[in-house]
Design a protein around this motif. Structure first.
Motif, PDB file in Angstrom:
ATOM      1  N   ILE A  48       0.838  -1.195   0.000  1.00 45.00           N
ATOM      2  CA  ILE A  48       0.000   0.000   0.000  1.00 45.00           C
ATOM      3  C   ILE A  48       0.875   1.248   0.000  1.00 45.00           C
ATOM      4  O   ILE A  48       1.877   1.314   0.706  1.00 45.00           O
ATOM      5  CB  ILE A  48      -0.929   0.024   1.235  1.00 45.00           C
ATOM      6  CG1 ILE A  48      -1.850  -1.195   1.222  1.00 45.00           C
ATOM      7  CG2 ILE A  48      -1.753   1.304   1.286  1.00 45.00           C
ATOM      8  CD1 ILE A  48      -2.660  -1.360   2.495  1.00 45.00           C
ATOM      9  N   MET A  49       0.472   2.237  -0.798  1.00 43.76           N
ATOM     10  CA  MET A  49       1.156   3.512  -0.814  1.00 43.76           C
ATOM     11  C   MET A  49       0.319   4.507  -0.019  1.00 43.76           C
ATOM     12  O   MET A  49      -0.886   4.595  -0.206  1.00 43.76           O
ATOM     13  CB  MET A  49       1.331   3.991  -2.258  1.00 43.76           C
ATOM     14  CG  MET A  49       2.271   5.156  -2.400  1.00 43.76           C
ATOM     15  SD  MET A  49       2.579   5.566  -4.117  1.00 43.76           S
ATOM     16  CE  MET A  49       3.613   4.216  -4.612  1.00 43.76           C
ATOM     17  N   LYS A  50       0.954   5.228   0.899  1.00 43.49           N
ATOM     18  CA  LYS A  50       0.249   6.196   1.729  1.00 43.49           C
ATOM     19  C   LYS A  50       0.875   7.569   1.518  1.00 43.49           C
ATOM     20  O   LYS A  50       2.078   7.682   1.315  1.00 43.49           O
ATOM     21  CB  LYS A  50       0.353   5.826   3.209  1.00 43.49           C
ATOM     22  CG  LYS A  50      -0.226   4.488   3.537  1.00 43.49           C
ATOM     23  CD  LYS A  50       0.024   4.132   4.975  1.00 43.49           C
ATOM     24  CE  LYS A  50      -0.448   2.711   5.252  1.00 43.49           C
ATOM     25  NZ  LYS A  50      -0.129   2.254   6.578  1.00 43.49           N
ATOM     26  N   TYR A  51       0.060   8.598   1.603  1.00 41.66           N
ATOM     27  CA  TYR A  51       0.517   9.972   1.477  1.00 41.66           C
ATOM     28  C   TYR A  51       0.275  10.666   2.814  1.00 41.66           C
ATOM     29  O   TYR A  51      -0.866  10.840   3.217  1.00 41.66           O
ATOM     30  CB  TYR A  51      -0.240  10.687   0.356  1.00 41.66           C
ATOM     31  CG  TYR A  51      -0.086  10.007  -0.972  1.00 41.66           C
ATOM     32  CD1 TYR A  51       0.969  10.335  -1.813  1.00 41.66           C
ATOM     33  CD2 TYR A  51      -0.974   9.027  -1.386  1.00 41.66           C
ATOM     34  CE1 TYR A  51       1.135   9.704  -3.032  1.00 41.66           C
ATOM     35  CE2 TYR A  51      -0.817   8.388  -2.600  1.00 41.66           C
ATOM     36  CZ  TYR A  51       0.235   8.731  -3.421  1.00 41.66           C
ATOM     37  OH  TYR A  51       0.394   8.100  -4.622  1.00 41.66           O
ATOM     38  N   LEU A  52       1.350  11.032   3.516  1.00 44.99           N
ATOM     39  CA  LEU A  52       1.237  11.623   4.838  1.00 44.99           C
ATOM     40  C   LEU A  52       2.112  12.863   4.952  1.00 44.99           C
ATOM     41  O   LEU A  52       3.057  13.040   4.200  1.00 44.99           O
ATOM     42  CB  LEU A  52       1.675  10.618   5.904  1.00 44.99           C
ATOM     43  CG  LEU A  52       0.934   9.293   5.961  1.00 44.99           C
ATOM     44  CD1 LEU A  52       1.632   8.363   6.938  1.00 44.99           C
ATOM     45  CD2 LEU A  52      -0.503   9.491   6.389  1.00 44.99           C
ATOM     46  N   ASP A  53       1.792  13.701   5.913  1.00 41.44           N
ATOM     47  CA  ASP A  53       2.643  14.829   6.275  1.00 41.44           C
ATOM     48  C   ASP A  53       3.311  14.472   7.596  1.00 41.44           C
ATOM     49  O   ASP A  53       2.639  14.296   8.610  1.00 41.44           O
ATOM     50  CB  ASP A  53       1.813  16.113   6.440  1.00 41.44           C
ATOM     51  CG  ASP A  53       1.240  16.595   5.113  1.00 41.44           C
ATOM     52  OD1 ASP A  53       1.844  16.318   4.066  1.00 41.44           O
ATOM     53  OD2 ASP A  53       0.196  17.253   5.144  1.00 41.44           O
ATOM     54  N   LEU A  54       4.635  14.332   7.564  1.00 40.81           N
ATOM     55  CA  LEU A  54       5.375  13.870   8.729  1.00 40.81           C
ATOM     56  C   LEU A  54       6.515  14.825   9.075  1.00 40.81           C
ATOM     57  O   LEU A  54       7.073  15.477   8.196  1.00 40.81           O
ATOM     58  CB  LEU A  54       5.985  12.491   8.454  1.00 40.81           C
ATOM     59  CG  LEU A  54       5.033  11.379   8.066  1.00 40.81           C
ATOM     60  CD1 LEU A  54       5.826  10.154   7.621  1.00 40.81           C
ATOM     61  CD2 LEU A  54       4.131  11.018   9.227  1.00 40.81           C
ATOM     62  N   THR A  55       6.869  14.848  10.360  1.00 41.92           N
ATOM     63  CA  THR A  55       8.052  15.590  10.784  1.00 41.92           C
ATOM     64  C   THR A  55       9.280  14.714  10.524  1.00 41.92           C
ATOM     65  O   THR A  55       9.159  13.505  10.302  1.00 41.92           O
ATOM     66  CB  THR A  55       7.990  15.938  12.282  1.00 41.92           C
ATOM     67  OG1 THR A  55       8.002  14.728  13.035  1.00 41.92           O
ATOM     68  CG2 THR A  55       6.754  16.754  12.624  1.00 41.92           C
ATOM     69  N   GLN A  56      10.458  15.323  10.568  1.00 42.26           N
ATOM     70  CA  GLN A  56      11.685  14.556  10.338  1.00 42.26           C
ATOM     71  C   GLN A  56      11.868  13.482  11.401  1.00 42.26           C
ATOM     72  O   GLN A  56      12.325  12.374  11.111  1.00 42.26           O
ATOM     73  CB  GLN A  56      12.897  15.497  10.309  1.00 42.26           C
ATOM     74  CG  GLN A  56      14.175  14.807   9.890  1.00 42.26           C
ATOM     75  CD  GLN A  56      14.107  14.219   8.496  1.00 42.26           C
ATOM     76  OE1 GLN A  56      13.696  14.896   7.562  1.00 42.26           O
ATOM     77  NE2 GLN A  56      14.496  12.971   8.355  1.00 42.26           N
TER      78      GLN A  56
END
Length: 53
Positions: free
Chosen positions: A24-32
């Motif tokens: 599965i490919m997921k698109y997220l906004d993550l911190t370093q």
């Protein structure tokens, strides 16, 4: 003292990322920090920042 309180409310920079776990490919906004933790825990996952695409 004021600096330590101010640092509590300081926002970390967030990066749009694509995470592929093999199924599965997921698109997220993550911190370093979150990116580093995921890469450390899941060696077979691919994490790519949008700016690196």
């Amino acid at each position: 003292m004021f600096e330590s309180i101010k640092n509590l409310f300081k926002k970390e920079e967030v990066f749009p990322c694509i995470i592929f776990d093999g199924k599965i490919m997921k698109y997220l906004d993550l911190t370093q920090k979150q990116i580093d933790k995921l890469q450390e825990e899941n060696k077979d996952w691919t994490i790519t920042k949008k700016e690196e695409c």
